[in-house]
Design an enzyme around this catalytic site. Structure first.
Site, PDB file in Angstrom:
ATOM      1  N   GLU A  98       0.846  -1.198   0.000  1.00  0.00           N
ATOM      2  CA  GLU A  98       0.000   0.000   0.000  1.00  0.00           C
ATOM      3  C   GLU A  98       0.880   1.247   0.000  1.00  0.00           C
ATOM      4  O   GLU A  98       2.029   1.208   0.469  1.00  0.00           O
ATOM      5  CB  GLU A  98      -0.934  -0.049   1.222  1.00  0.00           C
ATOM      6  CG  GLU A  98      -1.763   1.185   1.511  1.00  0.00           C
ATOM      7  CD  GLU A  98      -2.765   1.579   0.429  1.00  0.00           C
ATOM      8  OE1 GLU A  98      -2.398   1.559  -0.753  1.00  0.00           O
ATOM      9  OE2 GLU A  98      -3.898   1.948   0.781  1.00  0.00           O
ATOM     10  N   ASP A  99       0.352   2.342  -0.540  1.00  0.00           N
ATOM     11  CA  ASP A  99       1.119   3.587  -0.572  1.00  0.00           C
ATOM     12  C   ASP A  99       1.285   4.193   0.815  1.00  0.00           C
ATOM     13  O   ASP A  99       2.370   4.605   1.198  1.00  0.00           O
ATOM     14  CB  ASP A  99       0.487   4.598  -1.553  1.00  0.00           C
ATOM     15  CG  ASP A  99      -0.991   4.881  -1.288  1.00  0.00           C
ATOM     16  OD1 ASP A  99      -1.577   4.286  -0.369  1.00  0.00           O
ATOM     17  OD2 ASP A  99      -1.563   5.711  -2.027  1.00  0.00           O
TER      18      ASP A  99
HETATM   19  P1  IMP Z   1      -6.639   4.935   5.729  1.00  0.00           P
HETATM   20  O1  IMP Z   1      -5.409   4.375   6.360  1.00  0.00           O
HETATM   21  O2  IMP Z   1      -7.766   3.960   5.625  1.00  0.00           O
HETATM   22  O3  IMP Z   1      -7.073   6.221   6.387  1.00  0.00           O
HETATM   23  O4  IMP Z   1      -6.435   5.367   4.243  1.00  0.00           O
HETATM   24  C1  IMP Z   1      -5.301   5.297   3.531  1.00  0.00           C
HETATM   25  C2  IMP Z   1      -5.633   5.848   2.166  1.00  0.00           C
HETATM   26  O5  IMP Z   1      -5.923   7.246   2.251  1.00  0.00           O
HETATM   27  C3  IMP Z   1      -4.431   5.750   1.281  1.00  0.00           C
HETATM   28  O6  IMP Z   1      -4.468   4.590   0.509  1.00  0.00           O
HETATM   29  C4  IMP Z   1      -4.535   6.978   0.423  1.00  0.00           C
HETATM   30  O7  IMP Z   1      -5.324   6.695  -0.709  1.00  0.00           O
HETATM   31  C5  IMP Z   1      -5.262   7.975   1.258  1.00  0.00           C
HETATM   32  N1  IMP Z   1      -4.323   8.937   1.899  1.00  0.00           N
HETATM   33  C6  IMP Z   1      -4.090   9.091   3.207  1.00  0.00           C
HETATM   34  N2  IMP Z   1      -3.200  10.062   3.436  1.00  0.00           N
HETATM   35  C7  IMP Z   1      -2.838  10.527   2.212  1.00  0.00           C
HETATM   36  C8  IMP Z   1      -1.920  11.551   1.776  1.00  0.00           C
HETATM   37  O8  IMP Z   1      -1.239  12.228   2.550  1.00  0.00           O
HETATM   38  N3  IMP Z   1      -1.825  11.727   0.436  1.00  0.00           N
HETATM   39  C9  IMP Z   1      -2.542  11.002  -0.469  1.00  0.00           C
HETATM   40  N4  IMP Z   1      -3.410  10.044  -0.102  1.00  0.00           N
HETATM   41  C10 IMP Z   1      -3.558   9.804   1.231  1.00  0.00           C
HETATM   42 MG    MG Z   2      -4.914   4.515  -1.564  1.00  0.00          MG
END
Ligand code: IMP
Ligand code: MG
Length: 174
Positions: A98-99
């Site tokens: 994951e990114d």
């Molecule tokens: P979470 O951990 O479920 O809140 O979501 C992670 C997802 O939110 C990632 O896969 C990204 O798509 C998006 N995301 C969260 N922070 C960033 C950021 O700083 N830049 C771009 N996308 C982000």
């Molecule tokens: Mg994402």
């Protein structure tokens, strides 16, 4: 693209070095095994492309796409798979790529769904980790960089679908 001001947070050379380090650790951990690497679309595609080319273990690749629904701009925690993997993972060693992990909601959801399919093992490799933003406990086995609570773009990460192509990780300045 240049109407939005941005600062480089992690430069391409540092990214390349760290990705190689992660690949070395992963290759050692999975020595003699074969991986199924699952990338989360779209953000993970750049990181995953670099990572798998630095691995010294053979791998199959697949992708999953998630969508989160909620009111307002903050993710509500209701997440669904809009594109599933096509590879059977029962009995396989799975690495989810994951990114970025932010609230932890997406990855904790996906890991639970994938574990229901009885993989031999399942670990997560994230390029970036914003640990202070967690809403649910989640820890990835492999983390590229811990970053503070800034919105970042580049190296696959977007702002309104833009900037994924940037080679560095940048912080958008309001
Ligand atoms: P979470 O951990 O479920 O809140 O979501 C992670 C997802 O939110 C990632 O896969 C990204 O798509 C998006 N995301 C969260 N922070 C960033 C950021 O700083 N830049 C771009 N996308 C982000
Ligand atoms: Mg994402």
């Amino acid at each position: 693209m240049d109407r939005v001001k941005r600062d480089i947070l992690i430069a391409k050379a540092d990214i390349d070095k760290r990705v190689q380090e992660l690949a070395d650790v992963i290759s050692r951990d999975y020595e003699g095994k074969e991986l199924v690497v699952i990338g989360i679309l779209k953000g993970a595609f750049v990181f995953m492309a670099d990572l798998i080319r630095s691995l010294r273990v053979p791998c199959m690749i697949d992708f999953v796409r998630l969508a989160s629904y909620g009111t307002g701009t903050v993710s509500s925690g209701s997440i669904m798979i809009t594109k599933d993997i096509e590879t059977p993972i029962r009995g396989r060693d799975v690495l989810v790529v994951e990114d970025i992990v932010d609230t932890g909601l997406s990855l904790s959801f996906l890991v639970d769904r994938l574990k229901e399919r009885d993989p031999q093992s399942l670990k997560v490799c994230v390029f970036l980790d914003k640990k202070e933003r967690r809403k649910v406990p989640f820890e990835a086995e492999y983390v590229g960089f811990d970053i503070p609570d800034h919105f970042v773009v580049g190296y696959g990460l977007d702002f309104n679908e833009m900037y994924r192509f940037l080679p560095d990780v940048c912080v958008i300045k309001e």
